[in-house]
Write an enzyme that holds these catalytic residues in place. Structure first.
Site, PDB file in Angstrom:
ATOM      1  N   ASN A  95       0.832  -1.212   0.000  1.00  0.00           N
ATOM      2  CA  ASN A  95       0.000   0.000   0.000  1.00  0.00           C
ATOM      3  C   ASN A  95       0.864   1.258   0.000  1.00  0.00           C
ATOM      4  O   ASN A  95       0.372   2.353   0.239  1.00  0.00           O
ATOM      5  CB  ASN A  95      -0.930   0.002   1.222  1.00  0.00           C
ATOM      6  CG  ASN A  95      -0.151  -0.082   2.531  1.00  0.00           C
ATOM      7  OD1 ASN A  95       1.078  -0.084   2.506  1.00  0.00           O
ATOM      8  ND2 ASN A  95      -0.850  -0.135   3.649  1.00  0.00           N
ATOM      9  N   HIS A 121       3.246   1.905   2.136  1.00  0.00           N
ATOM     10  CA  HIS A 121       3.754   2.326   3.448  1.00  0.00           C
ATOM     11  C   HIS A 121       5.277   2.172   3.528  1.00  0.00           C
ATOM     12  O   HIS A 121       5.872   1.351   2.831  1.00  0.00           O
ATOM     13  CB  HIS A 121       3.038   1.607   4.604  1.00  0.00           C
ATOM     14  CG  HIS A 121       3.412   0.182   4.831  1.00  0.00           C
ATOM     15  ND1 HIS A 121       2.688  -0.659   5.658  1.00  0.00           N
ATOM     16  CD2 HIS A 121       4.432  -0.578   4.371  1.00  0.00           C
ATOM     17  CE1 HIS A 121       3.256  -1.833   5.688  1.00  0.00           C
ATOM     18  NE2 HIS A 121       4.306  -1.825   4.915  1.00  0.00           N
ATOM     19  N   GLU A 126       1.268   4.350   7.448  1.00  0.00           N
ATOM     20  CA  GLU A 126       0.224   3.863   6.557  1.00  0.00           C
ATOM     21  C   GLU A 126      -0.343   4.997   5.700  1.00  0.00           C
ATOM     22  O   GLU A 126      -0.131   6.183   6.010  1.00  0.00           O
ATOM     23  CB  GLU A 126      -0.895   3.245   7.404  1.00  0.00           C
ATOM     24  CG  GLU A 126      -0.439   2.057   8.254  1.00  0.00           C
ATOM     25  CD  GLU A 126      -0.188   0.785   7.445  1.00  0.00           C
ATOM     26  OE1 GLU A 126       0.422   0.857   6.358  1.00  0.00           O
ATOM     27  OE2 GLU A 126      -0.590  -0.291   7.910  1.00  0.00           O
TER      28      GLU A 126
HETATM   29  C1  F6R Z   1       9.365  -3.731   7.836  1.00  0.00           C
HETATM   30  C2  F6R Z   1       8.618  -2.582   7.354  1.00  0.00           C
HETATM   31  C3  F6R Z   1       7.653  -2.646   6.217  1.00  0.00           C
HETATM   32  C4  F6R Z   1       8.208  -3.396   5.010  1.00  0.00           C
HETATM   33  C5  F6R Z   1       7.253  -3.340   3.836  1.00  0.00           C
HETATM   34  C6  F6R Z   1       7.717  -4.234   2.688  1.00  0.00           C
HETATM   35  O1  F6R Z   1      10.180  -3.348   8.920  1.00  0.00           O
HETATM   36  O2  F6R Z   1       8.773  -1.540   7.899  1.00  0.00           O
HETATM   37  O3  F6R Z   1       7.309  -1.330   5.860  1.00  0.00           O
HETATM   38  O4  F6R Z   1       9.452  -2.881   4.650  1.00  0.00           O
HETATM   39  O5  F6R Z   1       5.973  -3.741   4.214  1.00  0.00           O
HETATM   40  O6  F6R Z   1       7.715  -5.563   3.129  1.00  0.00           O
HETATM   41  P1  F6R Z   1       8.334  -6.737   2.252  1.00  0.00           P
HETATM   42  O7  F6R Z   1       9.777  -6.412   2.075  1.00  0.00           O
HETATM   43  O8  F6R Z   1       8.139  -7.984   3.063  1.00  0.00           O
HETATM   44  O9  F6R Z   1       7.569  -6.732   0.963  1.00  0.00           O
END
Ligand code: F6R
Length: 241
Positions: free
Chosen positions: A136, A138, A143
């Site tokens: 999304n 973030h 968020e």
């Molecule tokens: C993790 C974090 C999240 C992830 C994001 C991408 O500490 O802060 O913002 O970096 O959701 O997650 P992945 O890499 O699992 O797709």
């Protein structure tokens, strides 16, 4: 924003590791804030290999945890703490006094936020941050709609984030809130790496890099940082045109 696209995830991870190592070599004593999640894990393994080859001393800098699921601790596989300690801090041999990580089990979130803010303050701010882009948009748990808060925050997690969390925990846990360093605090870092890989991230990468910055896509709010690089593999870059 500088964009670096590598053929595949392995080459992307190698490049991220090399560039992170270069920052560490030049900035001993710096404070680093590294994302958990799946995307950076291979880059962290590469960094540990670079250290074994004598090319970087990962214990020459300090670390602060980016975020954590409220109510979840290190003993839960998939928590940010578990991922970072087992995937990076411990195998890299980072001394415990160089790391401050979120304790999702603290039942006083205000005290937890203050503990992280105090550590950031003590180290004179975050110098370098490596952020994964969520489905999304973030970054950390900033968020959609959160904006650019400074300091730390407790956030009600977006539905997408709760849905995606199943991939870390292997099941749906009743998690409603996240604890995170604010996007405005992260944006004060001297250097920012944004990373994404895989075709499933292509649309959010396009919204991050090609659409006007919008609070609905938190990663897009980072793109006017003076020293930000977006690292992609070809699949994630597919919709950039
Ligand atoms: C993790 C974090 C999240 C992830 C994001 C991408 O500490 O802060 O913002 O970096 O959701 O997650 P992945 O890499 O699992 O797709």
């Amino acid at each position: 924003m500088k964009i670096i696209t590598l053929k595949n995830e392995a080459l992307q991870s190698e490049k991220i590791a090399q560039d992170t190592a270069a920052f560490i070599r030049k900035n001993p004593g710096a404070l680093l804030c590294l994302a958990a999640g799946d995307t950076p894990l291979e880059a962290y393994r590469q960094l540990i290999r670079l250290q074994a080859a004598g090319e970087v001393d990962l214990g020459s800098v300090y670390y602060v945890g980016l975020d954590e699921w409220e109510g979840i601790g290190r003993e839960t596989s998939g928590s940010c703490m578990q991922v970072m300690f087992d995937g990076f801090y411990d195998p890299a041999g980072i001394p415990a006094d160089r790391i401050v990580a979120w304790n999702g089990l603290n039942d006083d979130p205000e005290a937890e936020k203050k503990r992280i803010e105090d550590w950031i303050g003590l180290r004179g701010g975050i110098d370098f941050t490596l952020l994964g882009i969520g489905m999304n948009g973030h970054v950390g748990f900033n968020e959609p709609g959160t904006g650019l808060p400074e300091g730390c925050l407790r956030v009600k997690l977006d539905e997408t984030t709760r849905r995606v969390s199943v991939k870390y925990f292997g099941r749906a846990l009743p998690i409603e809130y996240g604890l995170s360093i604010g996007a405005g605090e992260l944006k004060k870092a001297k250097k920012v790496f944004l990373i994404a890989s895989g075709r499933h991230k292509a649309e959010i990468v396009m919204k991050t890099a090609r659409m006007p910055a919008s609070a609905e896509v938190p990663s897009s709010l980072m793109t006017d940082h003076p020293d930000i690089t977006l690292y992609l593999d070809e699949a994630a870059a597919e919709q950039l045109g």
